[in-house]
Design a protein around this motif. Structure first.
Motif, PDB file in Angstrom:
ATOM      1  N   PHE A  89     -34.984 -17.701 -28.331  1.00  0.00           N
ATOM      2  CA  PHE A  89     -36.444 -17.629 -28.239  1.00  0.00           C
ATOM      3  C   PHE A  89     -36.939 -16.235 -27.878  1.00  0.00           C
ATOM      4  O   PHE A  89     -38.145 -16.006 -27.816  1.00  0.00           O
ATOM      5  CB  PHE A  89     -36.961 -18.620 -27.187  1.00  0.00           C
ATOM      6  CG  PHE A  89     -36.695 -20.067 -27.518  1.00  0.00           C
ATOM      7  CD1 PHE A  89     -36.456 -20.467 -28.831  1.00  0.00           C
ATOM      8  CD2 PHE A  89     -36.685 -21.028 -26.528  1.00  0.00           C
ATOM      9  CE1 PHE A  89     -36.217 -21.797 -29.141  1.00  0.00           C
ATOM     10  CE2 PHE A  89     -36.449 -22.365 -26.830  1.00  0.00           C
ATOM     11  CZ  PHE A  89     -36.207 -22.751 -28.128  1.00  0.00           C
ATOM     12  N   ILE A  92     -40.182 -13.856 -29.495  1.00  0.00           N
ATOM     13  CA  ILE A  92     -41.264 -14.633 -30.121  1.00  0.00           C
ATOM     14  C   ILE A  92     -42.563 -14.333 -29.374  1.00  0.00           C
ATOM     15  O   ILE A  92     -42.702 -14.661 -28.200  1.00  0.00           O
ATOM     16  CB  ILE A  92     -40.961 -16.138 -30.083  1.00  0.00           C
ATOM     17  CG1 ILE A  92     -39.703 -16.455 -30.897  1.00  0.00           C
ATOM     18  CG2 ILE A  92     -42.153 -16.934 -30.600  1.00  0.00           C
ATOM     19  CD1 ILE A  92     -39.288 -17.914 -30.861  1.00  0.00           C
ATOM     20  N   ASP A  93     -43.491 -13.710 -30.043  1.00  0.00           N
ATOM     21  CA  ASP A  93     -44.776 -13.360 -29.437  1.00  0.00           C
ATOM     22  C   ASP A  93     -45.776 -13.135 -30.555  1.00  0.00           C
ATOM     23  O   ASP A  93     -45.939 -12.030 -31.068  1.00  0.00           O
ATOM     24  CB  ASP A  93     -44.643 -12.103 -28.574  1.00  0.00           C
ATOM     25  CG  ASP A  93     -45.941 -11.751 -27.839  1.00  0.00           C
ATOM     26  OD1 ASP A  93     -46.924 -12.515 -27.975  1.00  0.00           O
ATOM     27  OD2 ASP A  93     -45.959 -10.723 -27.143  1.00  0.00           O
ATOM     28  N   THR A  94     -46.467 -14.212 -30.936  1.00  0.00           N
ATOM     29  CA  THR A  94     -47.397 -14.156 -32.067  1.00  0.00           C
ATOM     30  C   THR A  94     -48.836 -13.900 -31.633  1.00  0.00           C
ATOM     31  O   THR A  94     -49.699 -13.708 -32.488  1.00  0.00           O
ATOM     32  CB  THR A  94     -47.360 -15.479 -32.855  1.00  0.00           C
ATOM     33  OG1 THR A  94     -47.873 -16.533 -32.022  1.00  0.00           O
ATOM     34  CG2 THR A  94     -45.941 -15.823 -33.282  1.00  0.00           C
ATOM     35  N   GLU A  99     -48.695 -21.105 -31.809  1.00  0.00           N
ATOM     36  CA  GLU A  99     -47.835 -20.538 -32.847  1.00  0.00           C
ATOM     37  C   GLU A  99     -46.481 -20.127 -32.266  1.00  0.00           C
ATOM     38  O   GLU A  99     -45.448 -20.257 -32.937  1.00  0.00           O
ATOM     39  CB  GLU A  99     -48.514 -19.342 -33.501  1.00  0.00           C
ATOM     40  CG  GLU A  99     -47.782 -18.802 -34.719  1.00  0.00           C
ATOM     41  CD  GLU A  99     -47.629 -19.827 -35.819  1.00  0.00           C
ATOM     42  OE1 GLU A  99     -46.666 -19.694 -36.606  1.00  0.00           O
ATOM     43  OE2 GLU A  99     -48.445 -20.780 -35.909  1.00  0.00           O
ATOM     44  N   ASP A 100     -46.466 -19.635 -31.028  1.00  0.00           N
ATOM     45  CA  ASP A 100     -45.190 -19.310 -30.382  1.00  0.00           C
ATOM     46  C   ASP A 100     -44.301 -20.544 -30.299  1.00  0.00           C
ATOM     47  O   ASP A 100     -43.090 -20.483 -30.564  1.00  0.00           O
ATOM     48  CB  ASP A 100     -45.416 -18.771 -28.967  1.00  0.00           C
ATOM     49  CG  ASP A 100     -45.888 -17.321 -28.959  1.00  0.00           C
ATOM     50  OD1 ASP A 100     -45.922 -16.694 -30.041  1.00  0.00           O
ATOM     51  OD2 ASP A 100     -46.224 -16.823 -27.867  1.00  0.00           O
ATOM     52  N   ARG A 103     -42.900 -21.396 -33.662  1.00  0.00           N
ATOM     53  CA  ARG A 103     -41.793 -20.493 -33.997  1.00  0.00           C
ATOM     54  C   ARG A 103     -40.539 -20.871 -33.204  1.00  0.00           C
ATOM     55  O   ARG A 103     -39.418 -20.775 -33.712  1.00  0.00           O
ATOM     56  CB  ARG A 103     -42.185 -19.052 -33.697  1.00  0.00           C
ATOM     57  CG  ARG A 103     -43.335 -18.518 -34.533  1.00  0.00           C
ATOM     58  CD  ARG A 103     -42.938 -18.214 -35.962  1.00  0.00           C
ATOM     59  NE  ARG A 103     -44.055 -17.687 -36.724  1.00  0.00           N
ATOM     60  CZ  ARG A 103     -44.372 -16.403 -36.786  1.00  0.00           C
ATOM     61  NH1 ARG A 103     -43.639 -15.504 -36.127  1.00  0.00           N
ATOM     62  NH2 ARG A 103     -45.397 -15.999 -37.502  1.00  0.00           N
ATOM     63  N   ALA A 104     -40.728 -21.257 -31.951  1.00  0.00           N
ATOM     64  CA  ALA A 104     -39.592 -21.678 -31.131  1.00  0.00           C
ATOM     65  C   ALA A 104     -38.929 -22.917 -31.731  1.00  0.00           C
ATOM     66  O   ALA A 104     -37.698 -23.036 -31.734  1.00  0.00           O
ATOM     67  CB  ALA A 104     -40.041 -21.964 -29.700  1.00  0.00           C
ATOM     68  N   ALA A 107     -36.871 -21.770 -34.639  1.00  0.00           N
ATOM     69  CA  ALA A 107     -35.666 -21.075 -34.175  1.00  0.00           C
ATOM     70  C   ALA A 107     -34.648 -22.063 -33.622  1.00  0.00           C
ATOM     71  O   ALA A 107     -33.447 -21.954 -33.893  1.00  0.00           O
ATOM     72  CB  ALA A 107     -36.043 -20.046 -33.106  1.00  0.00           C
ATOM     73  N   MET A 151     -43.725 -17.418 -22.764  1.00  0.00           N
ATOM     74  CA  MET A 151     -44.744 -17.797 -23.760  1.00  0.00           C
ATOM     75  C   MET A 151     -45.923 -18.489 -23.069  1.00  0.00           C
ATOM     76  O   MET A 151     -47.096 -18.199 -23.369  1.00  0.00           O
ATOM     77  CB  MET A 151     -44.144 -18.765 -24.796  1.00  0.00           C
ATOM     78  CG  MET A 151     -43.087 -18.197 -25.678  1.00  0.00           C
ATOM     79  SD  MET A 151     -42.430 -19.500 -26.772  1.00  0.00           S
ATOM     80  CE  MET A 151     -40.860 -18.760 -27.246  1.00  0.00           C
TER      81      MET A 151
END
Length: 210
Positions: A89, A92-94, A99-100, A103-104, A107, A151
């Motif tokens: 993780f 991850i920084d959107t 959204e983070d 993405r997690a 992943a 996050m």
């Protein structure tokens, strides 16, 4: 140098120096081969079925090499876990908490089968050996929880969710829980599609996010 002088020099170095000299005979590439072998055998056969002798045979080394280096199977596996640490993780920084978390989920789906098998295979063993338990947490659990908490911290700072929202503390449990429980419930690992749907249907609504 006479034998007596050699013994005196060895004694002056002390046991830690001598042990380090022995360990240095194993190259990093060879060590990586040992670690990969033991973790893969644990995934395939279970922790109890894996032996130092079996790893030695599969990597074409003497079992004395492994025992000299790591002393016991739990120490060997703990070292292998620590050497394989990779924070999935991380990075991850959107700019959006929702959204983070999506993405997690993606992943986690990419590595869920491999790591879930390892967690399942080590399940009983980690309750018996504190060092093994600590290594498992340091490798597969704590870094990912820290990344999730980061996050969440950013989401709170942006005003996306209240700092005292009661669901925040359960986000790691939700993310890790679904990875562990889906194989039990459905006989399949939680892939990226399943985890993304889980985040959309359960995690985001729990936080009041869309």
């Amino acid at each position: 140098m006479t034998s007596q002088a050699a013994q005196a020099a060895q004694a002056a170095d002390g046991p830690e120096t001598v042990a380090a000299a022995r360990r240095s005979k194993i190259t990093p590439a060879r060590e990586r081969e040992f670690f990969d072998a033991v973790l893969e055998q644990i995934r395939a056969c279970g922790y109890d079925s894996v032996t130092m002798e079996g790893v030695a045979a599969s990597t074409r080394c003497s079992k004395s090499t492994l025992y000299r280096q790591w002393k016991t199977k739990p120490q060997f596996v703990a070292a292998a876990l620590r050497a394989s640490r990779e924070v999935r993780f991380a990075g991850i920084d959107t700019g959006s908490l929702a959204e983070d978390l999506r993405r997690a989920a993606l992943a986690a789906g990419d590595w869920s089968g491999k790591d879930t098998r390892l967690l399942q295979a080590l399940g009983h063993a980690v309750t018996q050996d504190p060092e093994l338990q600590q290594a498992l947490r340091e490798t597969l659990v704590d870094p990912e929880i820290a990344a999730l908490q980061e996050m969440i911290r950013r989401g709170v700072e942006r005003g996306e969710v209240r700092a005292d929202h009661p669901a925040l503390e359960y986000v790691p449990a939700m993310m890790f829980g679904v990875l562990r429980v889906r194989p039990v419930l459905c006989g399949r690992y939680a892939d990226s599609d399943y985890l993304l749907r889980f985040v959309e249907a359960a995690v985001l609504p729990a936080l009041g996010l869309t």
